[in-house]
Design an enzyme around this catalytic site. Structure first.
Site, PDB file in Angstrom:
ATOM      1  N   PHE A 137       0.862  -1.188   0.000  1.00 44.19           N
ATOM      2  CA  PHE A 137       0.000   0.000   0.000  1.00 44.19           C
ATOM      3  C   PHE A 137       0.891   1.228   0.000  1.00 44.19           C
ATOM      4  O   PHE A 137       1.787   1.353   0.834  1.00 44.19           O
ATOM      5  CB  PHE A 137      -0.926   0.030   1.231  1.00 44.19           C
ATOM      6  CG  PHE A 137      -1.861   1.211   1.176  1.00 44.19           C
ATOM      7  CD1 PHE A 137      -3.013   1.163   0.397  1.00 44.19           C
ATOM      8  CD2 PHE A 137      -1.575   2.385   1.855  1.00 44.19           C
ATOM      9  CE1 PHE A 137      -3.856   2.257   0.297  1.00 44.19           C
ATOM     10  CE2 PHE A 137      -2.420   3.485   1.769  1.00 44.19           C
ATOM     11  CZ  PHE A 137      -3.561   3.420   0.992  1.00 44.19           C
ATOM     12  N   ASP A 222       9.415   2.646   1.515  1.00 47.38           N
ATOM     13  CA  ASP A 222       8.259   3.361   2.064  1.00 47.38           C
ATOM     14  C   ASP A 222       8.196   3.013   3.556  1.00 47.38           C
ATOM     15  O   ASP A 222       7.758   1.927   3.932  1.00 47.38           O
ATOM     16  CB  ASP A 222       7.004   2.900   1.317  1.00 47.38           C
ATOM     17  CG  ASP A 222       5.720   3.495   1.891  1.00 47.38           C
ATOM     18  OD1 ASP A 222       5.739   3.985   3.040  1.00 47.38           O
ATOM     19  OD2 ASP A 222       4.688   3.438   1.198  1.00 47.38           O
ATOM     20  N   LYS A 251       2.877   9.947   8.546  1.00 44.26           N
ATOM     21  CA  LYS A 251       2.221   9.431   9.760  1.00 44.26           C
ATOM     22  C   LYS A 251       2.780  10.017  11.062  1.00 44.26           C
ATOM     23  O   LYS A 251       2.383  11.094  11.454  1.00 44.26           O
ATOM     24  CB  LYS A 251       2.251   7.908   9.764  1.00 44.26           C
ATOM     25  CG  LYS A 251       1.281   7.294   8.718  1.00 44.26           C
ATOM     26  CD  LYS A 251       1.038   5.839   9.004  1.00 44.26           C
ATOM     27  CE  LYS A 251       0.149   5.166   7.957  1.00 44.26           C
ATOM     28  NZ  LYS A 251      -1.263   5.530   8.077  1.00 44.26           N
TER      29      LYS A 251
END
Ligand code: PLP
Length: 394
Positions: A137, A222, A251
């Site tokens: 993702f 990532d 995040k």
């Protein structure tokens, strides 16, 4: 407003893009949250790996307040001190020489993909393709949902950008076949987060690095979900013995204030010349000040050893539950990203825990995903896991 009021008014006017759990949070402290009806929860989700320092951490609130008292925002046509300090800190504590600042994970990956394409063009023009993993993702912009190796996020968005291909995760032979002289970059999560807390074999990242080196391909990691202390080191790649060429963060970087960052080695970063990429709010002064305070907290000598100790305690608790529960097939994870692979859908377990005041998440349908605030105490972990055991071992 009560939970019900907030939910009714939200559902009336917010676009229905999320399958939300019917609870509205109004306050948090450490690993505790309170909803609008006054009910208290122990948090094993941390707003999806955002509240790594817990909810409303004092040091970050102080940094935000100090910055808002001076200046909210500085245009990227000028300079500001929080950005300078943030970029310096990120580079001092990683492989990188330069940073592009943005506002979210998808934007950080979008920038990484654009940077890899610019780099590919600079190599003579044949390298443009991005290879990513099935089950990964990477975000919801058109390029990042195309890089995401899950068909469900692409439904209804065709035509998609071209120049993307996929390999099975944790499969070096497939990678060997996929990386060619048209590949600009390999984009990988060090651990699949949304894909079900999938930890690759110990040699996977090193093998991927070796293949990238042999083929002249960039390696982009990532670390949006697994960076910022989540695995027990500041960045997950530190445990693999390799460094990437580009890394993305978001995040938890500013403890809940929106920010994203794309980090790169200098010879790659220079492919982004003036006017090639940008963002009005990227590296906003308040967000950057929050990120500086977050990093300063995490690099303090006792912080990460404490995370590793508390995470080992949490993992041991999960293993005890797994040994007792017929519903659990497997425990996997690193540090404070842990998953319980169930033999059935996890949604009823999440709902039963929520009713008992423990917040957790299920991903990939059958995987209970645990992303507690890194500051959760051993006593709080024990309390939350006792409730999980009630639900899973009944
Ligand atoms: N990459 C990974 C690994 C993620 O887990 C996420 C979000 O869950 C993203 C990218 C996208 O980040 P954002 O939602 O901030 O755009």
């Amino acid at each position: 407003m009560t939970n019900r009021d907030i939910i009714t008014r939200s559902d009336a006017h917010l676009m229905p893009t999320y399958a939300r759990t019917p609870v509205a949070f109004v306050r948090g402290e450490g690993a505790h949250l309170w909803d609008a009806d006054g009910k208290e929860y122990l948090d094993l989700f941390a707003c999806l790996a955002v509240a790594n320092l817990g909810h409303a951490p004092r040091a970050i609130a102080d940094a935000i307040n100090a910055q808002t008292g001076k200046l909210f925002h500085v245009s990227n046509l000028h300079y500001c001190e929080p950005q300078a300090r943030l970029a310096e800190l990120l580079c001092a504590h990683s492989f990188a020489d330069q940073v592009f600042l943005c506002n979210s994970g998808a934007e950080a990956n979008e920038a990484a993909i654009k940077l890899a394409r610019r780099w590919g063009h600079a190599q003579g023009g044949t390298r443009h393709e991005i290879v990513s993993a099935l089950g990964s993702f990477h975000g919801r912009t058109l390029a990042t949902l195309t890089a995401t190796g899950q068909e469900k996020v692409r439904v209804g968005y065709q035509p998609l950008p071209s120049g993307f291909r996929y390999v099975p995760y944790d499969d070096l032979a497939a990678l060997d076949r996929a990386l060619t002289d048209t590949t600009a970059a390999l984009l990988l999560e060090p651990i699949l987060g949304e894909g079900g807390v999938v930890v690759p074999s110990p040699d996977y990242l090193a093998g991927a690095r070796r293949l990238c080196n042999e083929r002249g391909v960039l390696l982009i990691l990532d670390e949006i979900q697994v960076g910022m202390g989540r695995t027990g080191t500041l960045f997950a790649y530190e445990q693999s013995g390799i460094t990437p060429d580009i890394m993305t963060l978001a995040k938890a970087l500013a403890s809940g204030i929106p920010i994203g960052a794309t980090l790169a080695r200098r010879e790659i970063a220079v492919c982004f010349g003036p006017g090639t990429h940008g963002s009005t709010f990227g590296g906003n002064a308040v967000a950057a000040a929050a990120a500086v305070a977050t990093l300063e907290t995490m690099i303090a000598p006792d912080f990460l050893p404490g995370v590793r100790k508390r995470a080992a305690h949490f993992r041991a608790g999960l293993e005890r539950i797994a040994a007792r529960s017929p519903k659990v097939k497997d425990v996997r994870g690193v540090g404070f990203i842990q998953g319980l692979q169930l033999v059935e859908s996890g949604a009823p377990v999440v709902a039963a825990c929520l009713a008992r005041g423990v917040l957790l998440n299920c991903t990939a349908d059958t995987v209970l995903r645990f992303l507690p605030p890194l500051v959760i105490s051993e006593a709080e972990s024990d309390q939350a896991l006792a409730i999980l055991a009630e639900v899973l071992c009944a």
